[in-house]
Design an enzyme around this catalytic site. Structure first.
Site, mmCIF file in Angstrom:
data_model
loop_
_atom_site.group_PDB
_atom_site.id
_atom_site.type_symbol
_atom_site.label_atom_id
_atom_site.label_comp_id
_atom_site.label_asym_id
_atom_site.label_seq_id
_atom_site.Cartn_x
_atom_site.Cartn_y
_atom_site.Cartn_z
ATOM 1 N N GLY A 12 0.848 -1.199 0.000
ATOM 2 C CA GLY A 12 0.000 0.000 0.000
ATOM 3 C C GLY A 12 0.874 1.237 0.000
ATOM 4 N N ASP A 13 0.228 2.396 -0.108
ATOM 5 C CA ASP A 13 0.934 3.698 -0.108
ATOM 6 C C ASP A 13 1.926 3.815 -1.265
ATOM 7 O OD1 ASP A 13 -0.324 4.207 2.388
ATOM 8 O OD2 ASP A 13 1.235 3.037 3.378
ATOM 9 N N ALA A 39 -7.293 3.394 4.825
ATOM 10 C CA ALA A 39 -6.080 3.825 4.118
ATOM 11 C C ALA A 39 -6.436 5.088 3.361
ATOM 12 C CB ALA A 39 -5.590 2.743 3.161
ATOM 13 N N GLY A 40 -5.424 5.853 3.037
ATOM 14 C CA GLY A 40 -5.721 7.118 2.356
ATOM 15 C C GLY A 40 -4.926 7.254 1.077
ATOM 16 N N HIS A 41 -5.540 7.888 0.104
ATOM 17 C CA HIS A 41 -4.824 8.222 -1.125
ATOM 18 C C HIS A 41 -4.526 9.708 -1.085
ATOM 19 C CE1 HIS A 41 -5.586 4.432 -2.807
ATOM 20 N NE2 HIS A 41 -6.811 4.636 -3.205
ATOM 21 N N THR A 130 -5.745 0.023 12.032
ATOM 22 C CA THR A 130 -5.974 1.474 12.040
ATOM 23 C C THR A 130 -7.170 1.828 12.944
ATOM 24 O OG1 THR A 130 -7.278 1.181 10.048
ATOM 25 C CG2 THR A 130 -5.009 1.908 9.754
ATOM 26 N N ARG A 304 0.979 7.834 11.238
ATOM 27 C CA ARG A 304 2.023 6.961 11.813
ATOM 28 C C ARG A 304 3.255 6.926 10.917
ATOM 29 N NH1 ARG A 304 -0.603 1.139 13.166
ATOM 30 N NH2 ARG A 304 -1.734 1.477 11.240
ATOM 31 N N VAL A 414 8.191 11.101 -10.967
ATOM 32 C CA VAL A 414 9.364 11.783 -10.406
ATOM 33 C C VAL A 414 8.961 12.941 -9.492
ATOM 34 C CG1 VAL A 414 10.982 11.127 -12.219
ATOM 35 C CG2 VAL A 414 9.556 13.163 -12.536
HETATM 36 P P1 GDP Z 1 -1.662 5.611 -2.152
HETATM 37 O O1 GDP Z 1 -2.440 5.209 -0.963
HETATM 38 O O2 GDP Z 1 -1.141 4.435 -2.904
HETATM 39 O O3 GDP Z 1 -2.378 6.581 -3.027
HETATM 40 O O4 GDP Z 1 -0.353 6.342 -1.649
HETATM 41 P P2 GDP Z 1 -0.185 7.553 -0.627
HETATM 42 O O5 GDP Z 1 -1.080 8.648 -1.004
HETATM 43 O O6 GDP Z 1 -0.196 7.125 0.756
HETATM 44 O O7 GDP Z 1 1.333 7.864 -0.893
HETATM 45 C C1 GDP Z 1 1.802 8.490 -1.937
HETATM 46 C C2 GDP Z 1 2.440 9.775 -1.446
HETATM 47 O O8 GDP Z 1 3.527 10.045 -2.239
HETATM 48 C C3 GDP Z 1 1.542 10.972 -1.583
HETATM 49 O O9 GDP Z 1 1.892 11.949 -0.650
HETATM 50 C C4 GDP Z 1 1.824 11.428 -2.995
HETATM 51 O O10 GDP Z 1 1.540 12.792 -3.201
HETATM 52 C C5 GDP Z 1 3.291 11.183 -3.054
HETATM 53 N N1 GDP Z 1 3.800 10.794 -4.362
HETATM 54 C C6 GDP Z 1 3.259 9.943 -5.273
HETATM 55 N N2 GDP Z 1 4.092 9.764 -6.296
HETATM 56 C C7 GDP Z 1 5.195 10.505 -6.020
HETATM 57 C C8 GDP Z 1 6.445 10.696 -6.683
HETATM 58 O O11 GDP Z 1 6.723 10.153 -7.730
HETATM 59 N N3 GDP Z 1 7.359 11.494 -6.070
HETATM 60 C C9 GDP Z 1 7.101 12.119 -4.883
HETATM 61 N N4 GDP Z 1 8.040 12.877 -4.361
HETATM 62 N N5 GDP Z 1 5.944 11.946 -4.236
HETATM 63 C C10 GDP Z 1 5.009 11.144 -4.797
#
Ligand code: GDP
Length: 424
Positions: A12-13, A39-41, A130, A304, A414
């Site tokens: 995840g994440d 979980a959060g996006h 969670t 966390r 990136v």
């Molecule tokens: P999800 O649950 O899979 O959507 O993932 P999260 O949202 O928890 O984690 C992704 C985090 O990384 C978020 O804060 C995004 O804005 C950031 N993010 C995603 N892709 C990239 C990347 O290529 N580079 C950087 N620096 N941050 C990214």
């Protein structure tokens, strides 16, 4: 018409929200098919920075219909807050662009409590839940003792069913955990306060999706968490309580006969995980701290600190296989720019035997990572938009992963902004 699932390959994440936000313009409908607000996006776009927990990441695109499918579990209190926060940020949320399946399952405050009570009973053996009530509500669903969202449309019917469920639930709350029972009036008041707001969005989303498909519309399935947390195929018992694999998407969305034409698997350029359980490539101390800080690796839902480590190609290859990925997005490559040398795990060693196959969970405790060290690039790559413009070491890192994973890496991310992407 083509349907696509965007799924997590790891724990995840991985950056699924960011990728859904990027590709939604090609789709008419975005559906969440499993999980809840555990979980959060994170999505960053012209409206600001958002942590979406339940609402599909297509909500920012005009003309896209966003659906919470029957496989999702919904805490009305949380969802109402998420809708209110998005509206306050200027995002339109109406029954035209957001729909809730009448067959989605409702999470009640007693599910959250039972989650927390069980974690505290387990003490140092806790799963790292969670505490959003997800495990209790899914297990109640299998016992056929939950309320479906559509019942909110029939309050008298709901009251009768909730009375029976509470009578049963209170037995556990009082006699097992010695906690305060819930009254029916209290729970109906909660339903009135939060659930009633959601009724305009509730409909037979399965019928809507089947019709959309028949009309040639394209559907994007949005998963939560990753393959290593899948209920059946993840690192048992440190899994989530639902199936996040792409194979479940049509079932959890309500279009069981549907095909998923593309499976876009999201892989992070290094490993992170939240919660307990084996995490073979885990780094500790200063090394971990540096990577965690560079990547901002703190839970989107809970804040966390995430556990971090190098890219684990053994676990990731397993994730690619179990998700049936047809292509990959490799995210957060920019985060590794500070490293002089970058280790990647190509094999595990278990009882002195080297293997590239992901083992049965019981053996994971004994697995030791075998690393290959690749050179770093040590420069800012966030402005690069063409693969061939990446430093040679960064290209080699991506190509090394692609070869080991046996699946084409179509996107290299990136940066967190919508346009910070390389499409190959
Ligand atoms: P999800 O649950 O899979 O959507 O993932 P999260 O949202 O928890 O984690 C992704 C985090 O990384 C978020 O804060 C995004 O804005 C950031 N993010 C995603 N892709 C990239 C990347 O290529 N580079 C950087 N620096 N941050 C990214």
């Amino acid at each position: 018409m083509s349907n696509c699932a965007i799924v997590g390959i790891n724990w995840g994440d991985e950056g699924k929200g960011r990728m859904v936000d990027l590709v939604t313009e090609q789709y008419d409908v975005v559906v969440r098919y499993q999980g809840g607000n555990n979980a959060g996006h994170t999505v960053i776009n012209e409206y600001g920075k958002f942590a979406l927990h339940l609402i599909p990441s297509g909500i920012f695109r005009k003309g896209v219909v966003n659906v919470l499918g029957n496989g999702v579990v919904i805490d009305c209190e949380h969802l109402w807050k998420e809708i209110s926060d998005l509206r306050a940020a200027g995002i339109d949320i109406t029954p035209d662009n957001f729909r809730i399946s009448d067959r989605a399952t409702l999470v009640f405050p007693f599910h959250r409590d039972l989650d927390a009570l069980e974690e505290s009973r387990l003490k140092d053996r806790a799963y790292g839940s969670t505490k959003r009530g997800i495990a209790p509500v899914y297990s109640d669903k299998y016992q056929k003792k939950t309320i479906q969202a559509g019942e909110l449309l029939y309050p008298e019917y709901l009251r009768g069913r909730l009375a029976g469920i509470l009578e049963w639930k209170n037995l556990t709350i009082e006699n097992v955990y010695h906690a305060k029972p819930y009254s029916l009036d209290e729970m109906m008041a909660w339903v009135g306060r939060y659930g009633a707001n959601l009724t305009p969005f509730i409909c037979d989303t399965g019928a809507f999706l089947r019709q959309a498909e028949a009309q040639g519309k394209s559907i994007l399935f949005e998963a939560q968490l990753g393959a290593l947390r899948d209920l059946d195929f993840g690192i048992w018992p440190y899994t989530s309580s639902s199936n996040n694999i792409a194979a479940y998407a049509p079932v959890g969305a309500g279009i069981p006969g549907s095909r998923v034409d593309r499976v876009l698997g999201i892989v992070k350029a290094y490993s992170t995980c939240v919660g307990e359980g084996p995490f073979t490539c885990e780094w500790f101390g200063e090394e971990a701290e540096k990577l965690r800080e560079a990547g901002g690796e703190y839970g989107a839902s809970t804040g966390r600190p995430r556990r971090v480590g190098p890219l684990d190609l053994v676990a990731t290859r397993y994730g690619v296989i179990m998700q049936g990925a047809t292509e990959l997005a490799f995210t957060k490559l920019d985060i590794l720019s500070y490293m002089k040398e970058i280790p990647v795990c190509t094999h595990y060693e278990i009882d002195g035997v080297k293997t590239a196959d992901f083992p049965f969970p019981a053996l994971l405790e004994k697995a030791r990572p075998v690393y290959t060290v690749l050179p770093g690039w040590q420069c800012d790559i966030s402005g690069v938009r063409r693969f061939e413009d990446l430093p040679a070491a960064a290209q080699d890192y991506v190509l090394f992963a692609e070869k080991a994973l046996g699946c084409p890496i179509k996107y290299v991310s990136v940066g967190a902004q919508r346009d910070e992407i390389i499409e190959r």
